[in-house]
Design a protein around this motif. Structure first.
Motif, mmCIF file in Angstrom:
data_model
loop_
_atom_site.group_PDB
_atom_site.id
_atom_site.type_symbol
_atom_site.label_atom_id
_atom_site.label_comp_id
_atom_site.label_asym_id
_atom_site.label_seq_id
_atom_site.Cartn_x
_atom_site.Cartn_y
_atom_site.Cartn_z
ATOM 1 N N GLY A 40 -1.148 31.642 17.784
ATOM 2 C CA GLY A 40 -2.114 32.707 17.593
ATOM 3 C C GLY A 40 -3.516 32.387 18.054
ATOM 4 O O GLY A 40 -4.433 33.191 17.836
ATOM 5 N N GLU A 41 -3.720 31.233 18.678
ATOM 6 C CA GLU A 41 -5.040 30.835 19.147
ATOM 7 C C GLU A 41 -5.034 30.674 20.662
ATOM 8 O O GLU A 41 -3.983 30.637 21.300
ATOM 9 C CB GLU A 41 -5.472 29.518 18.490
ATOM 10 C CG GLU A 41 -5.582 29.585 16.972
ATOM 11 C CD GLU A 41 -6.718 30.486 16.512
ATOM 12 O OE1 GLU A 41 -6.585 31.082 15.419
ATOM 13 O OE2 GLU A 41 -7.716 30.590 17.237
ATOM 14 N N GLY A 42 -6.230 30.545 21.244
ATOM 15 C CA GLY A 42 -6.315 30.299 22.666
ATOM 16 C C GLY A 42 -6.128 28.836 22.993
ATOM 17 O O GLY A 42 -6.295 27.974 22.133
ATOM 18 N N PRO A 43 -5.773 28.525 24.243
ATOM 19 C CA PRO A 43 -5.643 27.119 24.647
ATOM 20 C C PRO A 43 -6.987 26.402 24.547
ATOM 21 O O PRO A 43 -8.019 26.955 24.923
ATOM 22 C CB PRO A 43 -5.181 27.218 26.104
ATOM 23 C CG PRO A 43 -4.608 28.595 26.243
ATOM 24 C CD PRO A 43 -5.402 29.452 25.314
ATOM 25 N N VAL A 44 -6.933 25.171 24.073
ATOM 26 C CA VAL A 44 -8.125 24.336 23.966
ATOM 27 C C VAL A 44 -8.032 23.227 25.004
ATOM 28 O O VAL A 44 -7.016 22.526 25.076
ATOM 29 C CB VAL A 44 -8.259 23.731 22.552
ATOM 30 C CG1 VAL A 44 -9.414 22.747 22.492
ATOM 31 C CG2 VAL A 44 -8.456 24.844 21.531
ATOM 32 N N LEU A 45 -9.064 23.069 25.808
ATOM 33 C CA LEU A 45 -9.053 22.045 26.850
ATOM 34 C C LEU A 45 -9.130 20.666 26.227
ATOM 35 O O LEU A 45 -10.020 20.370 25.422
ATOM 36 C CB LEU A 45 -10.238 22.258 27.797
ATOM 37 C CG LEU A 45 -10.337 21.293 28.967
ATOM 38 C CD1 LEU A 45 -9.147 21.468 29.902
ATOM 39 C CD2 LEU A 45 -11.641 21.509 29.733
#
Lengths: 112, 113
Positions: A40-45
């Motif tokens: 449910g979250e965006g990708p984190v670099l």
């Protein structure tokens, strides 16, 4: 078009174990990026690589840009429960199609 | 600060509704992107803006309409969507188009009923 093969597709490991995953491409890339995505979250670099042979660490994470410029790997040492998630590699070539190409992801499960 | 913000977090809309997704970054990045992501799949590129101009449209249906009012804001206008458009919509930005690191926002979970 460009293709990225990411393996393994999923991993089940015990807490404290080391993890390794990799991506290979059919063409030469000049950038490799590794991301982690929680549900449910965006990708984190996590790590960015720009030179062939480059080895970069971020805490317990280490990633390398392959010498052939067609592969990259990500290692996680001493895994902990919060390492659970999907890890994506992404590569970018120097050719005309320069948008990021994503791997299919590695689903990591850490067992207590 | 490497933060990209998106609103709303969740959106439920009917097939006849019109709604908008919003994205904001204050990192001085000049490239902004919209991606669509289905469960357990990698993000799929939809649109790319470079210096507030549409640079790439990956053959996205016209029921999705992007807008870049200024260098910090990116909108995605939605109209007459289909249930198969339900997905996580991600905004991302980078210093320049297709260069350097690309940072993603937390996404908007869209459900079309």
């Amino acid at each position: 078009g460009q293709q990225l093969n990411q393996s393994p597709q999923s991993m089940f490991i015990q807490e404290g174990e080391d993890v390794s995953m990799n991506c290979t491409s059919s063409s030469i890339f000049n950038t490799w990026l590794w991301y982690k995505q929680d549900p449910g979250e965006g990708p984190v670099l996590l790590i960015a690589l720009y030179k062939a042979g480059e080895l970069t660490s971020n805490g317990r994470l280490t990633a390398q840009f392959g010498i052939t410029r067609k592969d990259s790997f990500l290692n996680i040492s001493a895994s902990i429960p919060s390492d659970v998630g999907i890890y994506f590699c992404a590569g970018r070539s120097s050719g005309s199609a320069r948008q990021l190409t994503f791997g299919s992801g590695t689903q990591l499960t850490v067992l207590p | 600060d490497t933060e990209v913000t998106q609103t709303p977090k969740h959106l439920v809309m009917g097939m006849t509704n019109k709604k908008s997704l919003k994205c904001e970054q204050h990192m001085g990045h000049r490239a902004m992107y919209w991606y669509k992501q289905k469960a357990k799949k990698p993000p799929e590129l939809m649109f790319v803006y470079s210096y507030e101009k549409l640079s790439i449209n990956e053959s996205v249906p016209s029921r999705f309409s992007p807008e870049c009012p200024n260098s910090s804001l990116l909108n995605l206008h939605l109209h007459a969507l289909q249930p198969e458009d339900s997905a996580l919509y991600l905004c991302a930005s980078s210093l320049h188009v297709f260069e350097y690191e690309q940072y993603f926002g937390p996404g908007t979970r869209l459900t079309v009923t």
